[in-house]
Design a protein around this motif. Sequence first.
Motif, PDB file in Angstrom:
ATOM      1  N   ARG A 195       2.710   4.592   3.057  1.00  0.00           N
ATOM      2  CA  ARG A 195       3.516   4.537   3.487  1.00  0.00           C
ATOM      3  C   ARG A 195       4.082   6.134   3.537  1.00  0.00           C
ATOM      4  N   THR A 196       3.834   6.948   2.317  1.00  0.00           N
ATOM      5  CA  THR A 196       3.996   7.676   1.987  1.00  0.00           C
ATOM      6  C   THR A 196       2.309   8.592   2.255  1.00  0.00           C
ATOM      7  N   GLU A 197       1.656   8.403   2.547  1.00  0.00           N
ATOM      8  CA  GLU A 197       0.197   9.630   3.487  1.00  0.00           C
ATOM      9  C   GLU A 197      -0.367   8.919   4.933  1.00  0.00           C
ATOM     10  N   GLN A 198      -0.642   7.443   5.069  1.00  0.00           N
ATOM     11  CA  GLN A 198      -1.317   7.613   6.576  1.00  0.00           C
ATOM     12  C   GLN A 198      -0.398   7.042   7.692  1.00  0.00           C
ATOM     13  N   TYR A 199       0.676   6.718   7.178  1.00  0.00           N
ATOM     14  CA  TYR A 199       1.847   6.623   8.140  1.00  0.00           C
ATOM     15  C   TYR A 199       2.188   7.986   8.760  1.00  0.00           C
ATOM     16  N   PRO A 200       2.554   8.721   7.984  1.00  0.00           N
ATOM     17  CA  PRO A 200       3.221  10.134   8.838  1.00  0.00           C
ATOM     18  C   PRO A 200       1.965  10.535   9.092  1.00  0.00           C
TER      19      PRO A 200
ATOM     20  N   LYS B 230     -14.689  -5.491   8.889  1.00  0.00           N
ATOM     21  CA  LYS B 230     -15.151  -4.933   7.645  1.00  0.00           C
ATOM     22  C   LYS B 230     -14.441  -4.189   6.878  1.00  0.00           C
ATOM     23  N   VAL B 231     -13.132  -4.560   6.692  1.00  0.00           N
ATOM     24  CA  VAL B 231     -11.743  -3.631   6.418  1.00  0.00           C
ATOM     25  C   VAL B 231     -12.486  -4.298   4.805  1.00  0.00           C
ATOM     26  N   LEU B 232     -11.955  -2.706   3.774  1.00  0.00           N
ATOM     27  CA  LEU B 232     -12.943  -2.468   2.497  1.00  0.00           C
ATOM     28  C   LEU B 232     -11.422  -2.155   1.267  1.00  0.00           C
ATOM     29  N   THR B 233     -10.763  -1.779   1.899  1.00  0.00           N
ATOM     30  CA  THR B 233      -9.230  -0.727   1.344  1.00  0.00           C
ATOM     31  C   THR B 233      -8.400  -0.979   2.628  1.00  0.00           C
ATOM     32  N   ALA B 234      -6.940  -0.347   2.138  1.00  0.00           N
ATOM     33  CA  ALA B 234      -5.976  -0.050   2.307  1.00  0.00           C
ATOM     34  C   ALA B 234      -5.535   0.946   2.561  1.00  0.00           C
ATOM     35  N   PRO B 235      -5.671   2.209   3.239  1.00  0.00           N
ATOM     36  CA  PRO B 235      -5.410   2.282   4.510  1.00  0.00           C
ATOM     37  C   PRO B 235      -7.354   2.074   4.215  1.00  0.00           C
TER      38      PRO B 235
ATOM     39  N   CYS C  83       0.591  -0.934  -0.145  1.00  0.00           N
ATOM     40  CA  CYS C  83      -0.160  -0.159  -0.548  1.00  0.00           C
ATOM     41  C   CYS C  83       0.861   0.340   0.124  1.00  0.00           C
ATOM     42  N   THR C  84       0.910   1.393  -1.172  1.00  0.00           N
ATOM     43  CA  THR C  84       2.099   3.055  -1.332  1.00  0.00           C
ATOM     44  C   THR C  84       0.946   4.466  -0.602  1.00  0.00           C
ATOM     45  N   VAL C  85       0.043   4.412  -0.894  1.00  0.00           N
ATOM     46  CA  VAL C  85      -0.840   5.374   0.430  1.00  0.00           C
ATOM     47  C   VAL C  85      -0.381   5.472   1.979  1.00  0.00           C
TER      48      VAL C  85
ATOM     49  N   SER D   2     -15.251   4.736  15.347  1.00  0.00           N
ATOM     50  CA  SER D   2     -15.858   5.636  14.242  1.00  0.00           C
ATOM     51  C   SER D   2     -14.606   4.406  13.292  1.00  0.00           C
ATOM     52  N   PHE D   3     -15.361   4.504  12.086  1.00  0.00           N
ATOM     53  CA  PHE D   3     -13.726   4.139  11.151  1.00  0.00           C
ATOM     54  C   PHE D   3     -14.223   5.030  10.054  1.00  0.00           C
ATOM     55  N   ASN D   4     -12.927   4.737   9.339  1.00  0.00           N
ATOM     56  CA  ASN D   4     -12.403   5.413   8.276  1.00  0.00           C
ATOM     57  C   ASN D   4     -11.641   4.588   7.060  1.00  0.00           C
ATOM     58  N   HIS D   5     -12.551   4.512   6.232  1.00  0.00           N
ATOM     59  CA  HIS D   5     -12.083   3.524   4.670  1.00  0.00           C
ATOM     60  C   HIS D   5     -11.169   4.824   3.814  1.00  0.00           C
ATOM     61  N   GLY D   6     -10.281   4.146   3.862  1.00  0.00           N
ATOM     62  CA  GLY D   6      -9.462   5.032   3.230  1.00  0.00           C
ATOM     63  C   GLY D   6      -8.056   6.149   3.684  1.00  0.00           C
ATOM     64  N   PHE D   7      -7.939   6.710   3.388  1.00  0.00           N
ATOM     65  CA  PHE D   7      -6.794   7.762   3.652  1.00  0.00           C
ATOM     66  C   PHE D   7      -7.657   8.750   4.881  1.00  0.00           C
ATOM     67  N   ALA D   8      -7.071   8.803   5.848  1.00  0.00           N
ATOM     68  CA  ALA D   8      -7.854   9.407   7.308  1.00  0.00           C
ATOM     69  C   ALA D   8      -6.740  10.371   7.633  1.00  0.00           C
TER      70      ALA D   8
END
Length: 101
Positions: A21-26, A57-62, A17-19, A75-81
């Motif tokens: 590493r580059t966005e969610q982890y920071p 019920k995770v559909l996508t990473a992150p 998952c590129t997003v 709360s739950f965030n599908h995709g980048f938060a």
Amino acid sequence: TAPDGRPSLVVFSTPSCTVCRTEQYPAIEAVEARFGSALRVLRVDLSREPGAAAAFKVLTAPSTALLTGDGRVDSFNHGFAPADRLSAQLSALGASPVSPG
């Protein structure tokens, strides 16, 4: 992992998952720095723990989940938060940022 009374931020990702590493982890690191020991961060590699993906019920990473101190999903965030959204969700759970300095 059993609840320990602190809010938990569960981060779902995969090695490819590129997003993540580059966005969610920071963003996660910024939230960790802001809340310190008032927050527990749990990282879940979906490729190694597919049962967790099914349970949440995770559909996508992150994806990210905010759990109450007793382990309930708040709360739950599908995709980048972004960090500001995660911080607001944690504050709504009663988590307090650590004092600067």
